[in-house]
Design an enzyme around this catalytic site. Sequence first.
Site, PDB file in Angstrom:
ATOM      1  NE  ARG A 162      -3.470  -2.286   2.886  1.00  0.00           N
ATOM      2  CZ  ARG A 162      -3.146  -3.427   3.501  1.00  0.00           C
ATOM      3  NH1 ARG A 162      -1.916  -3.565   4.004  1.00  0.00           N
ATOM      4  NH2 ARG A 162      -4.019  -4.397   3.629  1.00  0.00           N
ATOM      5  CE  LYS A 186      -6.340  -1.296   5.041  1.00  0.00           C
ATOM      6  NZ  LYS A 186      -7.670  -1.592   4.479  1.00  0.00           N
ATOM      7  CG  HIS A 261      -5.244   0.226  -3.794  1.00  0.00           C
ATOM      8  ND1 HIS A 261      -4.545   0.324  -2.606  1.00  0.00           N
ATOM      9  CD2 HIS A 261      -6.191  -0.719  -3.584  1.00  0.00           C
ATOM     10  CE1 HIS A 261      -5.064  -0.510  -1.727  1.00  0.00           C
ATOM     11  NE2 HIS A 261      -6.054  -1.155  -2.295  1.00  0.00           N
ATOM     12  NE  ARG A 264      -3.148  -3.925  -1.132  1.00  0.00           N
ATOM     13  CZ  ARG A 264      -2.520  -4.673  -0.223  1.00  0.00           C
ATOM     14  NH1 ARG A 264      -1.205  -4.743  -0.230  1.00  0.00           N
ATOM     15  NH2 ARG A 264      -3.199  -5.350   0.684  1.00  0.00           N
ATOM     16  CG  HIS A 287      -5.609  -9.311   1.769  1.00  0.00           C
ATOM     17  ND1 HIS A 287      -5.852  -9.752   0.478  1.00  0.00           N
ATOM     18  CD2 HIS A 287      -5.567  -7.956   1.691  1.00  0.00           C
ATOM     19  CE1 HIS A 287      -5.952  -8.706  -0.325  1.00  0.00           C
ATOM     20  NE2 HIS A 287      -5.788  -7.620   0.384  1.00  0.00           N
ATOM     21  CE1 TYR A 296      -6.259  -7.546  -6.521  1.00  0.00           C
ATOM     22  CE2 TYR A 296      -6.317  -8.547  -4.354  1.00  0.00           C
ATOM     23  CZ  TYR A 296      -6.218  -7.435  -5.151  1.00  0.00           C
ATOM     24  OH  TYR A 296      -6.097  -6.190  -4.577  1.00  0.00           O
TER      25      TYR A 296
END
Length: 316
Positions: A162, A186, A261, A264, A287, A296
């Site tokens: 990110r 995150k 993004h 990404r 994730h 994806y």
Amino acid sequence: MARHGAELLPENLPGDLRRAFESYLASLRFERGLSMNSIDAYARDLARYGTWLTEDGVSRLGDVDRQKVENFALHLLDSGLAPRSRARALVAVRRFHTFALGENLAPTDPASEVSPPQEGLRLPKALALDEIESMIATTDGDEPVQIRAAALLELLYATGARISEAVGVDLDDLDLDSGLVRLYGKGGKERIVPFGSHAARALGAWVSRVRPSMAAKARSSAPAGALFLNARGTRLSRVSAWQIVKDAGEAAKIDAEVSPHTFRHSFATHLLEGGADIRVVQELLGHASVTTTQIYTKVSEETLREVYATSHPRAR
């Protein structure tokens, strides 16, 4: 003191966001007279929104723009929530921003024109490899900004980072000899991601040839450890890094909208199309759930359908 849902907000919510959320929840209780069950539902949706904003680096309500609200709407698609719950969460966000503007808590209403994204539009757009390479090629040259841009683009595509993770990398997080970089995702979650020879060369050129002279311009109080620096010798901001990517896309004449993004998405899509295991891609992307990564696989399925439709003699 009467309860009005504020206790459901996350503890680490920045003060400006917390005060705005609490004011809105109080208005639901004391001005609109909603039931506590309804207020708690609003509070849970705002808690989800506040957590997402905080993890995205937002600490002030005035920093929220339309793009951030749209990104949150897309995030809801991958949250595992039922369609009705996703719609309710976005409604809560839109009503909150309307309230914040009316109460002069924010200068604008960034959610006024944001609608729930269509299910059919949830597949992220990935660039083709030649488009990625065209963007990187626009950075060829010996100018400091070109060398920095090359290093940033190569890192984004090599790791799927990110943009906040990329600009957050410190020198100590980078191991050029081993081809590894430590990223903080995150919630501060740490992961180690490998990168290849192209990224290693670009990063090596930046670290050895350009970064030292930029670092020398920093004041003594400036953080010295950041990998990517601006002309003042301080850490490159997300906004500046975003502009570098956008400029490269425009210079390469890419028709699609390009953002960090996009890199990404391309990273994940190209790995899966190349045969990578989805669990490995999940770890590389950081994730928490493989469900998020599975979006994806649908991109790859679309590619397979296109190839089948154009190649099989009885496809049409």
